[in-house]
Design a protein around this motif. Structure first.
Motif, short mmCIF file in Angstrom:
data_model
loop_
_atom_site.label_atom_id
_atom_site.label_comp_id
_atom_site.label_asym_id
_atom_site.label_seq_id
_atom_site.Cartn_x
_atom_site.Cartn_y
_atom_site.Cartn_z
N ASN B 103 3.94 5.21 5.90
CA ASN B 103 3.35 5.23 6.98
C ASN B 103 1.79 4.46 6.84
OD1 ASN B 103 4.09 6.26 9.66
ND2 ASN B 103 4.75 8.01 8.29
N VAL B 104 1.03 4.91 5.96
CA VAL B 104 -0.27 4.12 5.65
C VAL B 104 0.34 2.51 5.29
CG1 VAL B 104 -2.25 3.99 4.08
CG2 VAL B 104 -1.17 6.34 5.01
N GLU B 105 1.18 2.28 4.52
CA GLU B 105 1.30 0.94 4.19
C GLU B 105 1.92 -0.14 5.28
OE1 GLU B 105 4.94 0.49 1.94
OE2 GLU B 105 4.35 -0.95 0.95
N LEU B 106 2.52 0.78 6.36
CA LEU B 106 3.03 -0.04 7.61
C LEU B 106 2.24 -1.31 8.13
CD1 LEU B 106 5.73 -0.35 9.34
CD2 LEU B 106 4.59 1.30 10.85
N PRO B 107 0.91 -0.83 8.55
CA PRO B 107 0.29 -2.05 9.14
C PRO B 107 0.03 -3.32 8.36
CG PRO B 107 -0.85 -0.09 9.29
CD PRO B 107 0.06 0.17 8.30
N MET B 108 -0.04 -3.00 6.76
CA MET B 108 -0.14 -4.30 5.81
C MET B 108 0.99 -4.93 5.98
SD MET B 108 -2.47 -2.72 2.85
CE MET B 108 -1.52 -1.26 2.41
N LEU B 109 2.24 -4.48 6.31
CA LEU B 109 3.49 -5.35 6.05
C LEU B 109 3.52 -6.18 7.36
CD1 LEU B 109 6.03 -2.34 6.03
CD2 LEU B 109 5.28 -3.96 4.02
N TYR B 110 2.65 -5.79 8.28
CA TYR B 110 2.65 -6.93 9.49
C TYR B 110 1.70 -7.98 9.27
CZ TYR B 110 5.88 -3.94 11.74
OH TYR B 110 7.25 -3.28 11.96
N THR B 111 0.41 -7.81 8.26
CA THR B 111 -0.40 -8.92 8.01
C THR B 111 -0.23 -9.22 6.72
OG1 THR B 111 -1.65 -7.04 7.15
CG2 THR B 111 -2.37 -7.68 9.38
N LYS B 112 1.08 -9.03 6.43
CA LYS B 112 1.51 -9.74 4.90
C LYS B 112 0.55 -9.59 3.83
CE LYS B 112 4.80 -12.79 7.42
NZ LYS B 112 4.71 -11.93 8.53
N VAL B 113 -0.09 -8.51 3.60
CA VAL B 113 -0.67 -8.15 2.58
C VAL B 113 0.30 -8.17 1.09
CG1 VAL B 113 -2.21 -6.75 1.40
CG2 VAL B 113 -2.46 -6.90 3.77
N PRO B 114 -0.14 -8.75 0.02
CA PRO B 114 1.06 -8.92 -1.10
C PRO B 114 1.21 -7.48 -1.73
CG PRO B 114 -0.90 -10.23 -1.59
CD PRO B 114 -1.19 -9.42 -0.19
N SER B 115 2.31 -7.06 -2.09
CA SER B 115 2.83 -5.80 -2.47
C SER B 115 1.96 -5.07 -3.41
CB SER B 115 4.19 -5.85 -2.98
OG SER B 115 4.38 -5.10 -4.22
N SER B 116 1.22 -5.55 -4.41
CA SER B 116 0.26 -4.97 -5.35
C SER B 116 -1.00 -4.47 -4.62
CB SER B 116 0.12 -5.89 -6.45
OG SER B 116 -0.36 -7.08 -6.17
N GLU B 117 -1.51 -5.43 -3.95
CA GLU B 117 -2.62 -5.11 -3.06
C GLU B 117 -2.49 -3.90 -2.03
OE1 GLU B 117 -5.45 -6.08 -3.19
OE2 GLU B 117 -6.47 -5.47 -1.44
N ARG B 118 -1.20 -3.87 -1.42
CA ARG B 118 -1.05 -2.95 -0.62
C ARG B 118 -0.86 -1.51 -1.44
NH1 ARG B 118 3.93 -5.84 1.40
NH2 ARG B 118 5.19 -4.52 0.52
N LYS B 119 0.09 -1.55 -2.53
CA LYS B 119 0.07 -0.16 -3.30
C LYS B 119 -1.44 0.24 -3.56
CE LYS B 119 2.58 1.27 -7.31
NZ LYS B 119 1.67 1.90 -8.39
N LYS B 120 -2.31 -0.73 -4.13
CA LYS B 120 -3.68 -0.41 -4.57
C LYS B 120 -4.37 0.20 -3.29
CE LYS B 120 -7.71 -2.77 -5.73
NZ LYS B 120 -8.34 -3.91 -5.23
N ARG B 121 -4.23 -0.18 -2.11
CA ARG B 121 -4.97 0.06 -1.30
C ARG B 121 -4.79 1.54 -0.43
NH1 ARG B 121 -5.93 -4.25 3.68
NH2 ARG B 121 -6.16 -6.04 2.19
N VAL B 122 -3.36 1.53 -0.43
CA VAL B 122 -2.74 2.81 0.01
C VAL B 122 -3.36 3.93 -0.88
CG1 VAL B 122 -0.63 4.20 0.47
CG2 VAL B 122 -0.61 1.81 1.04
#
Lengths: 787, 228
Positions: B103-122
């Motif tokens: 759920n937290v990761e979802l908005p970053m999927l639409y702004t095309k944040v790279p996966s490693s960065e997504r993991k870090k931020r979440v």
């Protein structure tokens, strides 16, 4: 992103197990049905597809006018093949294929009767039936050569090398095996276990070069790049050139690609009938069954949209675009259709043997063929797209704000896409149901038609081996032994016409009359043996009237054509003989029970015979009669098996094709209704869930269970009634059209429509009623609190 | 950051016309924490939705960072939204089929944040909100307070300039409510602009300005504390 979407799709499937089950099962059944039909269609459209020169192979046909009607047929003079090779520069070669022979094969002590063809020696150069041994150019060149299929050679010679072995045919001539054929594919009109060169026919005196004797089939291979049009120009004038009295008689070449599906002619032209009509109808049914299954998916997905609305809202708020959501939902439906596709494949594999029996086919799935898997994948993707497209556009178009608030559609609108889809499903199901009933009625109608003779305890046996020599002895011993109460010797079984023709002459005949008469021969006692009704005169009786060898019996239809006031004693000239009429019989069904009876002439003993018709003694058991008869046949025809047929079984075969159509229509209508009901059940479940609060309030205010159940069922019933109103005229139109192809057909009764209407309403009420009663029985306390 | 001129929103059905916003003029500067209060039906949620670009105004101007956005196409609004705004709802609005992490990761999927960065931020956010141990749970398995913390994490994961919160504590008990308010206040302290609709005076006072609405109009604006 993709994994996230797959995950959410999978979790949605798991979370709503009931809905997923209905969705996937509906899709799987629909896909399996369509796949079976598509396989059937494929086998039909690929008939004769394996011949290397299929685009250059043609069959010779005739087109000529009789009684003012242009007719087309495909039996030709034996001389035609060599003539077209000589006269038509476009022709590479021509080949004759005689009617199926049933020769007796003798090898050592073995005696086996098998079906095969006498063909011109270039048969295997024109048609591609692979030889395992021998060369197509040479295997049939020698007069006494024979080519066997592998399985028949194994039956005859076991594991010995068959090539070079000798086999005796009909206790007459020795043949040397020169070639072995691989098993014949099933999608060909040819069916033989051996091939014998045409020279054998010549050697037994069965060849002629008479242009008036249309007695064999002629196939023509054109040269590469030769023009069919120019070949046909020359075919057109061939018959008048060699038989000047037939000045308007045309011949033409009919392409191999059309033999199976299109060869149905009316007034000299292809009429669009034939098997292609079945292929088209089945194609439509396959598409509709798939559509019905997809509609279930659409309806259930959109009905449950409130549950998905929040997700759509959130995704839109955090930045999802419509296209992204569309791909997400289509992806989900493709995932569903992949699961359903795998289930469908299992269903198809399990039901294929039964389906093959039903359709008289040998369809199989070639799992090792990559093309099959590509087609399968394409089919699954197509289904996923078809099922998922509407829900995808529907769900993705929600306004985020409304979606988050759960305000979506107005359920009570008069016309909604969902209602229309349910109507479409039921319309199709009801059409199929009505068609099934009418097809069955037509079969019953024809079955109940008076045959005009008594089929019971009646058997026939063809002339084989020594029977032509000994048939009088066989007849008298069958009667004296008590096995038979009556025996007649005839040209053909009483259920078949082997000869017909025009050109007979009688007093007062209109010179332009070209009526075609069925020709049938008997020696005597046919009337008693099969139970014919004489309206005038008598049966042949050679002991009392020796001149009955040139006597004739005609049926009532023939009498109408000949317009005799007093038929008895009239002379009919045919085959260079004068036949005097001694009797007139009531019409009986010789060929098709769906056609009006044709005029028929029965010739006396000075004709030819090929069949023994035996009325078994009804005072003794059939088994006992047959045992006695077998002994008598063995005694007078020792080399051949006692190979008899029951006339009533043979007669029943006349209905096989229609019965098959009826069974298939019944099966597919049941499936269509089942899938539609699955969907209806799902919708009813959803409806009961979403109206639970309304039901609670109504109950508190005093509504009864019966009242509530009818409230909930009423809406669905309305849809089924609308479907019925749409289906009835469409079904009437389709069946009216179908019945027109049978001159003898049942009327379409209004009772069928009333019955189908009530039945479909009942099915719908039962499907919905379960959920409705369940909802009506719910304790209102729980549902009202449930805000 | 936000400026509206005579903003109006009218809802029409077949027979009834409801004016939800009636000539609203407000001005919110970057870094402010503004609370909107008023009785039910006064138009505060409508205001939030219009400012959050999930609803269109009927008339008037809406300038976001100096650019008119009130009448953009859905596609353009969606683009502005996903890069600049974060939403927190009273009913949390988590996707039930996705885990806390997803759920937290979802908005970053639409702004095309790279996966490693997504993991870090979440992981950083979940850690910060003290719900890391619940990362693989589904929303139904969490308490209301935990769900709202996930929702807040989701709202800020794309580092939006503006957070729009619609009664973020409405479904929570006071302890959980307090916790969410503290998170919002901390975010504001790091420079995120916050616009919050609330019924609660207590919550409203976490902001530095309170706008009071009645019948679709702004009636008063009180400064609670001076915005720094």
């Amino acid at each position: 992103m993709l994994t996230s979407l797959l995950k959410i799709a999978w979790r949605n499937i798991i979370r709503s197990k009931g809905f997923s089950f209905i969705n996937i099962m509906g899709l799987a059944i629909g896909m399996a049905s369509s796949m079976l039909i598509i396989m059937w269609i494929y086998s039909e459209v690929t008939y004769e597809d394996f011949h290397e020169n299929k685009d250059r192979i043609y069959e010779a046909w005739n087109r000529a006018s009789f009684s003012g009607k242009l007719q087309c047929w495909n039996t030709t003079p034996k001389i035609l093949a060599r003539t077209v090779e000589k006269d038509l520069p476009e022709v590479e070669q021509a080949v004759r294929v005689d009617w199926t022979s049933h020769f007796l094969f003798s090898v050592g002590d073995k005696r086996i009767t098998e079906a095969g063809n006498i063909v011109d020696s270039n048969f295997l150069q024109v048609f591609t039936f692979p030889l395992l041994r021998g060369e197509p150019q040479t295997v049939l060149r020698e007069h006494n050569s024979i080519v066997l299929t592998r399985s028949f050679s194994q039956t005859l010679f076991g594991n010995q090398d068959p090539v070079g072995q000798t086999v005796k045919i009909d206790n007459n001539q020795d043949f040397t095996v020169t070639g072995i054929l691989a098993e014949l594919p099933k999608n060909t009109r040819f069916e033989f276990d051996y091939l014998v060169p045409w020279s054998y026919k010549r050697s037994i005196g069965d060849d002629d070069s008479y242009w008036g004797n249309n007695s064999t089939r002629t196939y023509v291979e054109l040269k590469p790049n030769a023009s069919l049009a120019s070949a046909n120009e020359k075919m057109k004038v061939l018959k008048p050139r060699y038989q000047p009295e037939d000045s308007t008689w045309e011949m033409f070449l009919y392409p191999m690609g059309k033999w199976r599906l299109y060869s149905s002619f009316t007034d000299g032209q292809e009429d669009g009938g034939g098997r292609i009509a079945y292929v088209r109808w089945f194609g439509v049914i396959a598409l509709f069954i798939l559509l019905i299954a997809c509609i279930n998916f659409m309806n259930l997905s959109t009905a449950r949209s409130e549950r998905r609305a929040k997700e759509v809202g959130i995704r839109k708020v955090v930045g999802a675009r419509k296209q992204g959501l569309i791909s997400q939902f289509i992806g989900e439906s493709i995932l569903m259709s992949v699961i359903a596709g795998i289930l469908a494949l299992i269903l198809v594999t399990l039901s294929l043997p039964g389906f093959n029996r039903l359709t008289d086919k040998t369809l199989q799935i070639d799992y090792s063929n990559p093309y099959f898997w590509m087609l399968f994948l394409g089919f699954v993707l197509f289904t996923g797209l078809l099922a998922g497209s509407y829900p995808a556009f529907f769900l993705s178009s929600f306004q985020p704000l409304k979606a988050l608030k759960g305000v979506i559609t107005n359920v009570n609108t008069l016309v909604t896409p969902r209602k229309m889809l349910v109507i479409l499903q039921f319309t199709f199901g009801i059409i199929l149901m009505i068609c099934t009933i009418i097809v069955r009625q037509q079969i019953n109608y024809a079955q109940q038609r008076e045959t005009g003779y008594n089929k019971n305890n009646l058997i026939y046996h063809h002339f084989t081996g020594d029977i032509p020599k000994n048939y009088r002895l066989i007849k008298s011993e069958l009667l004296s032994s008590g096995a038979a109460s009556s025996v007649a010797i005839t040209s053909a079984p009483i259920t078949q016409s082997w000869s017909d023709g025009w050109g007979q002459e009688w007093e007062g005949k209109d010179p332009n009359d070209k009526t075609d008469f069925y020709r049938y021969n008997e020696e005597e006692d046919l009337g008693e043996t099969v139970g014919l009704t004489f309206v005038q005169g008598r049966d042949f009786d050679l002991s009392q009237y020796p001149t009955d060898s040139t006597a004739m019996i005609i049926n009532e239809t023939a009498l109408k054509v000949m317009k005799f006031d007093n038929p008895i004693g009239q002379i009919v000239k045919d085959n260079g003989e004068e036949w005097h009429i001694v009797g007139v019989i009531k019409d009986f069904i010789l060929t098709s029970p769906y056609q009006p009876t044709s005029p028929m002439l029965i010739y006396g003993a000075k004709s030819w015979f090929y069949t023994l018709l035996i009325k078994l003694n009804h005072d003794r058991s059939t088994a006992e009669n047959l045992k006695t008869a077998e002994g008598i046949f063995k005694k007078y025809n020792p080399e051949y098996p006692f190979d008899y047929q029951f006339v009533d079984e043979e007669y029943a075969q006349k209905f096989a094709n229609e019965k098959r159509t009826g069974t298939l229509a019944g099966l597919f209508s049941a499936l269509a209704i089942l899938i539609s009901c699955l969907g209806l059940f799902g919708l009813a479940t959803y409806m009961a869930e979403s109206r639970i609060k309304e039901i609670g309030i109504r109950k508190v205010l005093g509504a009864s269970v019966v009242g509530l159940t009818s409230l909930l069922t009423k809406d669905f019933l309305k849809l089924v009634i609308v479907s019925f109103l749409l289906a009835a005229p469409l079904a009437w139109w389709a069946m009216h059209h179908w019945l027109q192809s049978y001159p003898y057909h049942t009327p379409i009764r209004w009772e069928v429509f009333v019955m189908t209407g009530l039945l479909s309403a009942l099915i719908a009420v039962m499907t919905v009623g379960f959920q409705a009663i369940k909802a009506a029985l719910t304790n209102p306390v729980g549902s009202i609190k449930n805000e | 950051m936000i400026k509206t001129v005579n903003l109006t929103k009218v809802y029409r059905t077949d027979e009834v016309e409801t004016t939800a916003l009636n000539g609203v003029n407000i001005d919110i500067k970057e870094g402010e924490f503004v609370s909107v209060m008023g009785p039910s039906g006064c138009g505060k949620s409508t205001l939030l939705n219009v400012l959050g670009m999930i609803d269109n105004p009927t008339s008037g101007e809406y300038l976001f960072n100096g650019e008119e956005v009130g009448h953009l196409s859905e596609r353009k609004r969606s683009n502005v939204r996903k890069h600049n705004l974060g939403f927190v709802f009273q009913s949390f609005n988590l996707i039930d089929e996705l885990t806390v992490y997803e759920n937290v990761e979802l908005p970053m999927l639409y702004t095309k944040v790279p996966s490693s960065e997504r993991k870090k931020r979440v992981e950083e956010l979940l850690e910060g909100m003290n719900i890391m141990h619940r990362r693989n749970h589904f929303p139904q398995q969490l308490s209301g307070g935990q769900q709202q913390r996930v929702a807040v994490a989701r709202a800020i994961v794309n580092k939006p300039k503006l957070i729009l919160a619609d009664e973020p504590t409405g479904n929570l008990d006071s302890a959980n409510g307090d916790e969410v308010m503290k998170i919002l206040a901390d975010l504001n302290a790091t420079g995120t602009t916050i616009l919050m609709v609330t019924h609660s005076q207590y919550c409203a006072e976490f902001g530095n300005r309170i706008i009071r609405m009645l019948d679709g109009q702004v009636v008063t604006e009180n400064v609670v504390k001076q915005y720094m």
